[in-house]
Design a protein around this motif. Structure first.
Motif, PDB file in Angstrom:
ATOM      1  N   GLY B  48       0.831  -1.204   0.000  1.00 20.68           N
ATOM      2  CA  GLY B  48       0.000   0.000   0.000  1.00 20.68           C
ATOM      3  C   GLY B  48       0.861   1.248   0.000  1.00 20.68           C
ATOM      4  N   TYR B  49       1.911   1.243   0.792  1.00 18.68           N
ATOM      5  CA  TYR B  49       2.826   2.380   0.854  1.00 18.68           C
ATOM      6  C   TYR B  49       3.403   2.681  -0.528  1.00 18.68           C
ATOM      7  N   ASN B  50       3.849   1.634  -1.228  1.00 20.95           N
ATOM      8  CA  ASN B  50       4.415   1.849  -2.558  1.00 20.95           C
ATOM      9  C   ASN B  50       3.393   2.381  -3.535  1.00 20.95           C
ATOM     10  N   ILE B  51       2.144   1.973  -3.351  1.00 17.57           N
ATOM     11  CA  ILE B  51       1.096   2.519  -4.199  1.00 17.57           C
ATOM     12  C   ILE B  51       0.870   3.989  -3.849  1.00 17.57           C
ATOM     13  N   SER B 124      -6.653 -12.716  12.764  1.00 19.82           N
ATOM     14  CA  SER B 124      -5.910 -11.452  12.968  1.00 19.82           C
ATOM     15  C   SER B 124      -5.465 -10.831  11.655  1.00 19.82           C
ATOM     16  N   LEU B 125      -6.018 -11.324  10.549  1.00 20.24           N
ATOM     17  CA  LEU B 125      -5.684 -10.732   9.256  1.00 20.24           C
ATOM     18  C   LEU B 125      -6.444  -9.418   9.095  1.00 20.24           C
ATOM     19  N   ILE B 126      -5.711  -8.367   8.742  1.00 18.05           N
ATOM     20  CA  ILE B 126      -6.380  -7.098   8.429  1.00 18.05           C
ATOM     21  C   ILE B 126      -6.498  -7.074   6.913  1.00 18.05           C
ATOM     22  N   TYR B 127      -7.648  -7.554   6.440  1.00 22.92           N
ATOM     23  CA  TYR B 127      -7.811  -7.802   5.001  1.00 22.92           C
ATOM     24  C   TYR B 127      -7.519  -6.568   4.141  1.00 22.92           C
ATOM     25  N   SER B 128      -8.030  -5.418   4.559  1.00 20.37           N
ATOM     26  CA  SER B 128      -7.882  -4.214   3.727  1.00 20.37           C
ATOM     27  C   SER B 128      -6.702  -3.366   4.130  1.00 20.37           C
ATOM     28  N   ASN B 129      -5.695  -3.972   4.743  1.00 16.57           N
ATOM     29  CA  ASN B 129      -4.578  -3.195   5.257  1.00 16.57           C
ATOM     30  C   ASN B 129      -3.842  -2.411   4.179  1.00 16.57           C
ATOM     31  N   LEU B 130      -4.015  -2.816   2.921  1.00 18.04           N
ATOM     32  CA  LEU B 130      -3.412  -2.075   1.822  1.00 18.04           C
ATOM     33  C   LEU B 130      -3.791  -0.598   1.894  1.00 18.04           C
ATOM     34  N   LEU B 131      -5.056  -0.353   2.264  1.00 17.86           N
ATOM     35  CA  LEU B 131      -5.543   1.030   2.320  1.00 17.86           C
ATOM     36  C   LEU B 131      -4.742   1.867   3.301  1.00 17.86           C
ATOM     37  N   CYS B 132      -4.379   1.258   4.445  1.00 13.81           N
ATOM     38  CA  CYS B 132      -3.601   2.004   5.441  1.00 13.81           C
ATOM     39  C   CYS B 132      -2.258   2.421   4.869  1.00 13.81           C
ATOM     40  N   GLY B 133      -1.619   1.487   4.154  1.00 17.06           N
ATOM     41  CA  GLY B 133      -0.336   1.805   3.551  1.00 17.06           C
ATOM     42  C   GLY B 133      -0.466   2.907   2.513  1.00 17.06           C
ATOM     43  N   VAL B 134      -1.534   2.838   1.708  1.00 16.78           N
ATOM     44  CA  VAL B 134      -1.732   3.852   0.670  1.00 16.78           C
ATOM     45  C   VAL B 134      -1.842   5.232   1.294  1.00 16.78           C
ATOM     46  N   LEU B 135      -2.675   5.333   2.341  1.00 11.07           N
ATOM     47  CA  LEU B 135      -2.863   6.639   2.984  1.00 11.07           C
ATOM     48  C   LEU B 135      -1.556   7.130   3.590  1.00 11.07           C
ATOM     49  N   ARG B 136      -0.835   6.226   4.239  1.00  4.41           N
ATOM     50  CA  ARG B 136       0.418   6.610   4.888  1.00  4.41           C
ATOM     51  C   ARG B 136       1.444   7.077   3.855  1.00  4.41           C
ATOM     52  N   GLY B 137       1.582   6.322   2.752  1.00  8.80           N
ATOM     53  CA  GLY B 137       2.566   6.663   1.720  1.00  8.80           C
ATOM     54  C   GLY B 137       2.221   7.977   1.034  1.00  8.80           C
ATOM     55  N   ALA B 138       0.946   8.139   0.725  1.00  5.88           N
ATOM     56  CA  ALA B 138       0.540   9.350   0.016  1.00  5.88           C
ATOM     57  C   ALA B 138       0.787  10.588   0.872  1.00  5.88           C
ATOM     58  N   LEU B 139       0.409  10.512   2.155  1.00  8.11           N
ATOM     59  CA  LEU B 139       0.571  11.689   3.013  1.00  8.11           C
ATOM     60  C   LEU B 139       2.032  11.976   3.287  1.00  8.11           C
ATOM     61  N   MET B 141       4.388  11.831   1.216  1.00  4.04           N
ATOM     62  CA  MET B 141       4.928  12.586   0.093  1.00  4.04           C
ATOM     63  C   MET B 141       4.527  14.056   0.146  1.00  4.04           C
ATOM     64  N   VAL B 142       3.483  14.361   0.929  1.00  2.00           N
ATOM     65  CA  VAL B 142       3.173  15.777   1.119  1.00  2.00           C
ATOM     66  C   VAL B 142       3.562  16.210   2.529  1.00  2.00           C
ATOM     67  N   GLN B 143       4.623  15.619   3.026  1.00  2.00           N
ATOM     68  CA  GLN B 143       5.311  16.021   4.250  1.00  2.00           C
ATOM     69  C   GLN B 143       4.500  15.833   5.533  1.00  2.00           C
ATOM     70  N   MET B 144       3.581  14.827   5.533  1.00  2.00           N
ATOM     71  CA  MET B 144       2.856  14.532   6.770  1.00  2.00           C
ATOM     72  C   MET B 144       3.128  13.107   7.203  1.00  2.00           C
ATOM     73  N   ALA B 145       3.620  12.939   8.438  1.00  2.00           N
ATOM     74  CA  ALA B 145       3.802  11.589   8.963  1.00  2.00           C
ATOM     75  C   ALA B 145       2.544  11.228   9.741  1.00  2.00           C
ATOM     76  N   VAL B 146       1.888  10.143   9.323  1.00  2.00           N
ATOM     77  CA  VAL B 146       0.645   9.764   9.987  1.00  2.00           C
ATOM     78  C   VAL B 146       0.674   8.291  10.353  1.00  2.00           C
TER      79      VAL B 146
END
Lengths: 161, 180
Positions: B48-51, B124-139, B141-146
Motif C-alpha cells: 500500500g505504501y508503494n502505491i 488477525s488478518l487485516i484484510y484491507s490493510n493495503l488502504l492504510c499503507g496507501v494513505l500513509r505513503g501518500a501523506l 509525500m506531502v510532508q505529513m507523517a501519519v
C-alpha cells in the motif's frame, strides 16, 4: 568555439563516427565524398550534464524563496534571458518540472500541468520505473513529444489560437 | 485522443468484480506465501505504501487541490475527493480527538471486501490493510507523517469499518522550497 559537427549530409553524427560508422575526419578529408553538407551547432547536453545543471537549479530555486522579502514566497518560477525563458513548476510533493522555451511562447503553464499528468501516468504507473531514477519509458517519451508538439503549434498566443 | 479529452476528475469505468477478485487473489497468495497473519498485514501495508507514494502524484495532478492548512482540511480532502476519486465512496469523518490530531473515517461499504468472509484461521488478518499503507505513503509525500490503522472491520463482525488516522508530525527534512 563550443560548436561541433552535428550531422553530415543529413545523417546525425555519433561522436567521432558518421551514421554508418566511418570516422568523421577521414570522411571529410576524402575529396571523393565531396560535395558534402555539414551541420554545425551546440552540443546537446549529456545526461550527466543535465543532472548537474538540474541539481544546481534545485539549489537556486530554494535560494529564490529564501531571498524574498515576503514570507512564504515560492521558489523561482521563471527565469528570462534574451534567447529563452525557463519555466519551473513545483508540485506539493517537491518534484520540479522545468521547461525551456522561446521567450514568446505562451501556454507554458498548461504545458507544465500536462507534463505532470503524463509523468503521473506513464512514469509512475509503470511498475518497472523506480522513483527518482531517470525516466526511460517509451510511452512517457511518446506522450511527452505529443504534448510538446501541441504546445509548439499553439504559437505565441496559446492553444486554441 | 478520447482519453485526453475525457480526463479530468472522471475515471475510466472498470468492472468492480474484477477489482474485488484481483485484490482477493493478492491477499490469498500472500497468505499462502507468508503463512502467518502478522506478516501478511505487514506486506499489505508495504505494498500500500508503494502505491501511495505514486498515487499521490496522480491525485494532485488530476484534482488540483492546493496544500491543506490543517489536519481537518486534510481529512475533508481524503474523504470527499480522494476516496470518491479512487474507490467511489465517501466515508464520513467522526471522532475527532480534542487536539484535532486524530480522526476516524467510517466506511459504510468497502469495495475491497465485497463478497468476502474471513475464515476463523485468519482472525488477525487485516484484510484491507493495503488502504492504510496507501494513505500513509501518500501523506508522507506531502510532508505529513501519519499513523493509520483499522479499529473496526465489518469482516470481523463490526457494524461498520472504521479507519483511525493520527497525525504524528510534519516531515521537515526535504521540504519543497517555499513552504514555511
Amino acid at each position: 568555439v563550443g560548436h561541433a559537427v552535428l550531422a553530415i549530409n543529413g545523417a546525425e553524427v555519433n561522436g567521432r563516427l558518421t551514421a554508418d560508422g566511418k570516422d568523421v575526419l577521414e570522411f571529410l578529408s576524402n575529396p571523393a565524398n565531396y560535395p558534402v553538407s555539414i551541420r554545425f551547432g551546440r552540443h546537446r547536453l549529456s545526461s550527466n550534464e543535465k543532472l548537474m545543471l538540474a541539481s544546481m537549479f534545485h539549489s537556486l530555486f530554494a535560494i529564490g524563496s529564501q531571498l524574498s522579502p515576503e514570507v512564504g514566497s515560492s521558489g523561482i518560477e521563471m527565469l528570462e534571458t534574451d534567447t529563452f525563458k525557463l519555466h519551473c513548476f513545483q508540485t506539493l510533493t517537491g518534484i520540479k518540472f522545468v521547461v525551456l522555451a522561446d521567450p514568446r511562447q505562451a501556454g507554458i503553464d498548461s504545458l507544465l500541468h500536462k507534463i505532470y499528468e503524463i509523468y503521473s501516468d506513464f512514469a509512475l504507473k509503470n511498475p518497472f520505473y523506480s522513483l527518482e531514477m531517470p525516466i526511460r519509458c517509451e510511452l512517457f517519451d511518446q506522450n511527452l513529444k505529443l504534448a510538446l508538439e501541441v504546445a509548439e503549434k499553439a504559437g505565441p498566443f496559446g492553444p486554441g489560437s | 485522443m478520447s482519453r485526453q479529452a475525457g480526463r479530468g476528475t472522471e475515471s475510466k469505468k472498470m468492472n468492480s468484480e474484477l477489482f474485488t477478485l484481483t485484490y482477493g487473489a493478492l491477499v490469498t497468495q500472500l497468505c499462502k506465501d507468508y503463512e502467518n497473519d502478522e506478516d501478511v498485514n505487514k506486506q499489505l501495508d508495504k505494498m500500500g505504501y508503494n502505491i501511495g507514494v505514486r498515487l499521490i502524484e496522480d491525485f494532485l495532478a488530476r484534482s488540483n487541490v492546493g496544500r491543506c492548512h490543517d489536519f481537518r482540511e486534510t481529512a475533508d480532502v481524503i474523504s470527499k475527493i480522494a476516496f470518491k476519486m479512487y474507490l467511489g465512496i465517501t466515508p464520513s469523518i467522526t471522532n475527532w480527538s480534542p487536539g484535532g490530531d486524530e480522526f476516524s473515517l467510517i466506511l459504510e461499504n468497502n469495495p475491497l471486501v465485497d463478497f468476502v468472509e474471513l475464515p476463523d484461521n485468519h482472525s488477525s488478518l487485516i484484510y484491507s490493510n493495503l488502504l492504510c499503507g496507501v494513505l500513509r505513503g501518500a501523506l508522507e509525500m506531502v510532508q505529513m507523517a501519519v499513523d493509520v490503522k483499522f479499529v473496526q472491520d465489518t469482516l470481523k463482525g463490526d457494524s461498520v469499518t472504521e479507519i483511525r488516522m493520527k497525525f504524528i508530525r510534519r516531515i521537515e527534512d526535504n521540504l519543497p522550497a517555499g513552504e514555511e
